[in-house]
Design a protein around this motif. Structure first.
Motif, PDB file in Angstrom:
ATOM      1  N   GLU A  13     -21.334  91.308  23.453  1.00 24.79           N
ATOM      2  CA  GLU A  13     -22.129  92.014  22.449  1.00 24.79           C
ATOM      3  C   GLU A  13     -21.996  93.529  22.633  1.00 24.79           C
ATOM      4  O   GLU A  13     -21.916  94.277  21.656  1.00 24.79           O
ATOM      5  CB  GLU A  13     -23.588  91.582  22.552  1.00 24.79           C
ATOM      6  CG  GLU A  13     -23.832  90.155  22.101  1.00 24.79           C
ATOM      7  CD  GLU A  13     -25.244  89.697  22.388  1.00 24.79           C
ATOM      8  OE1 GLU A  13     -26.080  89.772  21.482  1.00 24.79           O
ATOM      9  OE2 GLU A  13     -25.514  89.258  23.533  1.00 24.79           O
ATOM     10  N   LEU A  14     -21.982  93.961  23.879  1.00 24.83           N
ATOM     11  CA  LEU A  14     -21.783  95.390  24.154  1.00 24.83           C
ATOM     12  C   LEU A  14     -20.390  95.830  23.704  1.00 24.83           C
ATOM     13  O   LEU A  14     -20.213  96.912  23.140  1.00 24.83           O
ATOM     14  CB  LEU A  14     -21.960  95.665  25.649  1.00 24.83           C
ATOM     15  CG  LEU A  14     -23.340  95.345  26.246  1.00 24.83           C
ATOM     16  CD1 LEU A  14     -23.345  95.593  27.746  1.00 24.83           C
ATOM     17  CD2 LEU A  14     -24.421  96.171  25.573  1.00 24.83           C
ATOM     18  N   GLU A  66     -23.869  81.335  22.460  1.00 21.95           N
ATOM     19  CA  GLU A  66     -23.823  80.793  23.817  1.00 21.95           C
ATOM     20  C   GLU A  66     -22.833  81.544  24.709  1.00 21.95           C
ATOM     21  O   GLU A  66     -22.622  81.179  25.852  1.00 21.95           O
ATOM     22  CB  GLU A  66     -23.437  79.311  23.772  1.00 21.95           C
ATOM     23  CG  GLU A  66     -24.440  78.432  23.048  1.00 21.95           C
ATOM     24  CD  GLU A  66     -25.760  78.310  23.797  1.00 21.95           C
ATOM     25  OE1 GLU A  66     -25.796  78.641  25.006  1.00 21.95           O
ATOM     26  OE2 GLU A  66     -26.756  77.902  23.169  1.00 21.95           O
ATOM     27  N   ARG A  67     -22.179  82.558  24.163  1.00 20.53           N
ATOM     28  CA  ARG A  67     -21.173  83.355  24.897  1.00 20.53           C
ATOM     29  C   ARG A  67     -20.031  82.498  25.421  1.00 20.53           C
ATOM     30  O   ARG A  67     -19.449  82.787  26.466  1.00 20.53           O
ATOM     31  CB  ARG A  67     -21.813  84.101  26.068  1.00 20.53           C
ATOM     32  CG  ARG A  67     -22.770  85.220  25.681  1.00 20.53           C
ATOM     33  CD  ARG A  67     -24.179  84.737  25.534  1.00 20.53           C
ATOM     34  NE  ARG A  67     -25.111  85.837  25.420  1.00 20.53           N
ATOM     35  CZ  ARG A  67     -26.313  85.861  25.995  1.00 20.53           C
ATOM     36  NH1 ARG A  67     -26.702  84.845  26.746  1.00 20.53           N
ATOM     37  NH2 ARG A  67     -27.106  86.886  25.839  1.00 20.53           N
ATOM     38  N   ILE A  72     -16.698  84.247  21.842  1.00 20.29           N
ATOM     39  CA  ILE A  72     -15.837  85.347  22.285  1.00 20.29           C
ATOM     40  C   ILE A  72     -14.737  85.619  21.266  1.00 20.29           C
ATOM     41  O   ILE A  72     -14.485  86.774  20.878  1.00 20.29           O
ATOM     42  CB  ILE A  72     -15.224  85.020  23.670  1.00 20.29           C
ATOM     43  CG1 ILE A  72     -16.317  84.978  24.734  1.00 20.29           C
ATOM     44  CG2 ILE A  72     -14.165  86.056  24.048  1.00 20.29           C
ATOM     45  CD1 ILE A  72     -15.856  84.411  26.061  1.00 20.29           C
ATOM     46  N   LEU A  73     -14.089  84.567  20.793  1.00 20.75           N
ATOM     47  CA  LEU A  73     -12.988  84.733  19.840  1.00 20.75           C
ATOM     48  C   LEU A  73     -13.483  85.244  18.489  1.00 20.75           C
ATOM     49  O   LEU A  73     -12.878  86.132  17.889  1.00 20.75           O
ATOM     50  CB  LEU A  73     -12.244  83.401  19.667  1.00 20.75           C
ATOM     51  CG  LEU A  73     -11.473  82.900  20.888  1.00 20.75           C
ATOM     52  CD1 LEU A  73     -10.844  81.543  20.613  1.00 20.75           C
ATOM     53  CD2 LEU A  73     -10.395  83.899  21.309  1.00 20.75           C
ATOM     54  N   THR A  74     -14.604  84.692  18.020  1.00 22.17           N
ATOM     55  CA  THR A  74     -15.084  85.095  16.694  1.00 22.17           C
ATOM     56  C   THR A  74     -15.682  86.504  16.697  1.00 22.17           C
ATOM     57  O   THR A  74     -15.497  87.256  15.743  1.00 22.17           O
ATOM     58  CB  THR A  74     -16.128  84.089  16.168  1.00 22.17           C
ATOM     59  OG1 THR A  74     -17.142  83.875  17.167  1.00 22.17           O
ATOM     60  CG2 THR A  74     -15.476  82.771  15.814  1.00 22.17           C
ATOM     61  N   MET A  79     -15.168  92.163  15.249  1.00 20.45           N
ATOM     62  CA  MET A  79     -15.034  93.550  15.694  1.00 20.45           C
ATOM     63  C   MET A  79     -13.814  94.203  15.046  1.00 20.45           C
ATOM     64  O   MET A  79     -13.878  95.342  14.564  1.00 20.45           O
ATOM     65  CB  MET A  79     -14.923  93.581  17.221  1.00 20.45           C
ATOM     66  CG  MET A  79     -14.832  94.951  17.830  1.00 20.45           C
ATOM     67  SD  MET A  79     -14.694  94.807  19.641  1.00 20.45           S
ATOM     68  CE  MET A  79     -14.616  96.534  20.103  1.00 20.45           C
ATOM     69  N   PHE A  80     -12.697  93.478  15.006  1.00 19.41           N
ATOM     70  CA  PHE A  80     -11.471  93.984  14.398  1.00 19.41           C
ATOM     71  C   PHE A  80     -11.675  94.227  12.898  1.00 19.41           C
ATOM     72  O   PHE A  80     -11.225  95.245  12.352  1.00 19.41           O
ATOM     73  CB  PHE A  80     -10.335  92.984  14.628  1.00 19.41           C
ATOM     74  CG  PHE A  80      -9.006  93.424  14.089  1.00 19.41           C
ATOM     75  CD1 PHE A  80      -8.261  94.409  14.732  1.00 19.41           C
ATOM     76  CD2 PHE A  80      -8.492  92.859  12.935  1.00 19.41           C
ATOM     77  CE1 PHE A  80      -7.030  94.821  14.230  1.00 19.41           C
ATOM     78  CE2 PHE A  80      -7.268  93.257  12.424  1.00 19.41           C
ATOM     79  CZ  PHE A  80      -6.527  94.246  13.073  1.00 19.41           C
TER      80      PHE A  80
END
Length: 364
Positions: A13-14, A66-67, A72-74, A79-80
């Motif tokens: 998230e950071l 749930e990390r 992580i991938l999504t 972010m991209f």
């Protein structure tokens, strides 16, 4: 006090928040140079579009994230998408309308996908099903807007941005059919809002130090005035708010949207005041920015611990103080040195009054 356990903010998230450094920089860039009603409207609308995506992603990570590898991938893909979206925030609508609409569509599509993947991994609860319908509908609608732009059916202008701002207001009605307070982890959500606000303050810090690197006195006045705003924000949201409560957070997210817009206007105003030809306009942006900031911060007191909650009289005094500061600065807007001196005094006094009032309530 509730035994609500705070959900830890993950490193992912950071990492996601880092792209908003770029977004904030591009947003404030809209008001550099010649400022028109078109660029100002685009600035406000683009702030809401970007923050809408951030809020919806935060809702997902707060309630269902749930990390794991799915998240992580999504979140990296999102972010991209948001990073590229920030490059298409422009008043040149003909050149940027299609990529802007496409990247907004992709962003909402990724969030919808997160809910689908989470439902498949655990269970399709009522809340997840609702979120899939909601985010899926937004994705489809924005995809249709891309088709309309591509086929020249939709002539895109600044008012078209209202279409992309709409999602941020939909939770007012869409979240009424389930208990938001039950699924939201309040301390996690508050911490996420604090972090995105700190990132926005970071842009202000950079703007001050970069703009006034050759005039350390003026830069110092703006810097310590800004630091007083930061102190007030952290003191209110970290010390006064009850972090262990189960409540709806819609109001908290809305007032933070306003607060961040105010802070961005404040940043633009500080930069504009370095140019003698734009000082009056810069002063006006500073006044509007800090007034919005203070009013939004006051609205967060709804979530305060009982002893720190604002009374009606306290709210009126607070509003009177904001009005007095704004009026005084407005009168001095054409006089650079008196303006910045009064600005610094007002910011420091605001911080001091906050400390005094908090200590008084602790003694009572």
């Amino acid at each position: 006090m509730s035994n609500l356990v705070a959900k830890r903010v993950s490193n992912y998230e950071l990492f996601f928040d880092l792209v908003f450094v770029l977004a904030v920089s591009n947003l404030t860039g809209l008001l550099h140079g010649e400022i028109t009603s078109k660029s100002f409207f685009t600035f406000i609308a683009a702030n809401l579009v970007i923050m809408s995506i951030w809020i919806f992603e935060t809702f997902y990570m707060n309630s269902f994230g749930e990390r794991d590898l799915r998240d992580i991938l999504t979140i990296t893909a999102l972010m991209f998408a948001v990073g590229n979206l920030s490059f298409h925030i422009s008043t040149d609508y003909s050149a940027h309308a299609l990529p802007f609409a496409f990247l907004v569509t992709i962003s909402y599509g990724i969030i919808a996908l997160q809910y689908v993947l989470r439902g498949r991994a655990s269970s399709f609860t009522h809340e997840i099903k609702h979120a899939i319908r909601f985010m899926g509908s937004l994705t489809l609608i924005f995809a249709l807007s891309c088709v309309a732009i591509l086929s020249n059916f939709w002539f895109f202008n600044e008012w078209s941005l209202l279409f992309f701002v709409a999602p941020i207001f939909l939770p007012l009605v869409s979240h009424r059919n389930y208990d938001q307070a039950r699924i939201i982890n309040f301390p996690h959500f508050l911490e996420r809002l604090q972090l995105i606000t700190i990132i926005t303050f970071g842009e202000t810090v950079v703007a001050i130090l970069k703009t006034y690197q050759d005039d350390i006195l003026i830069g110092g006045i703006f810097f310590f005035g800004m630091a007083s705003l930061f102190f007030l924000y952290i003191s209110q949201t970290f010390l006064n708010i009850n972090h262990h409560q189960r409540v709806r957070v819609t109001l908290l997210s809305y007032v933070h949207n306003a607060l961040l817009i105010g802070l961005n206007l404040f940043t633009v105003g500080i930069e504009a005041m370095s140019n003698s030809h734009h000082r009056e306009l810069g002063a006006t942006f500073i006044i509007i920015g800090i007034a919005i900031f203070y009013l939004a911060l006051m609205a967060t007191s709804t979530y305060n611990q009982e002893r720190y909650r604002l009374t009606l009289v306290g709210s009126l005094i607070y509003a009177l103080w904001i009005s007095l500061v704004s009026l005084t600065l407005y009168i001095l807007r054409e006089q650079f040195l008196p303006f910045i001196i009064v600005f610094l005094i007002a910011m420091v006094m605001s911080a001091w009054l906050f400390i005094y009032e908090r200590q008084r309530r602790q003694r009572d």
